[in-house]
Design an enzyme around this catalytic site. Sequence first.
Site: not given
Length: 305
Positions: A21, A213, A215, A246
């Site tokens: 990622d 998860h 951010h 992303c």
Amino acid sequence: MPVPAPGLPEHVTIYEVGARDGLQNESAIVPVEVKAEFLHRLAAAGLRVLEATSFVHPKWVPQLADAGDLLRLLVRTDGVDYPVLVPNERGMDRALDAGVSHVAVFASATDTFAQRNLNSTLDSQFAMFEPVVKRALEGGLRVRGYVSMCFGDPWEGAVAPEQVAAVTRRLAEMGCHQISLGDTIGTGTPGHVDAVLDACVAAGVAVRQLAVHFHDTYGQALANTLAALRRGVRTVDASAGGLGGCPYAESATGNLATEDLVWMLDGLGIGHGVDLDALVATSVWMAERLGRPSPSRVVRALAGD
């Protein structure tokens, strides 16, 4: 000196996503040898779950076009799990050829993101995953499910917790052993975390199946993680050095930095098995190869940047 707080776990599993990622968002191609060394150093630092790469089509994520080469080059560390992301059956073919034992599929909690990221709809996306999950389970592989846009969508705005829970339940019913709830654009806050977790549990998904998860777009990642831990979540996704975001959502900045997470867990007396100094050194090493300093506050503080 650790100062424990009530209602928190004794141990947390850190699901390290930096190599996949994190590096998938780099503008320049990172050499496969550097990726393999990065994974080796992360394992040496004590991380036991390292998401290595993704078998996505090179057209969409050229930074991960070397997935097969990376897995052939990678020297695996005993006791370390190296899951890979598989978007479709072709990706599953490549994963099986590479001999992996753990895969992940990627779903959306919103219709717009499903269309933009998966060329599908909120409902029809599951038709893509079902054969992938079925083949993986039949082959003895473990399957993780990701749900993106759980706390907000840049096109649709607020996302109902019940909508997130419905997607999460379908992934669980398919056979995903764990579902990671993603705050893809970083707009979630602790009360919102409680609401989403409550909705998932009300839909029949056990908290032990859930990971988070986050951010850090608005500086909420650690606060949201703490809220999730208080509600029983025991697996937290993080990215060494705070790499990543992303590629399909321009407003998404970096992932929660693994070092920042480890610092908080250490302060709370929560076990995780990671050597913070070795991890910081690894992120400094990678930042040098990327040509920029690490965004992690803990890396900058301990490395003297």
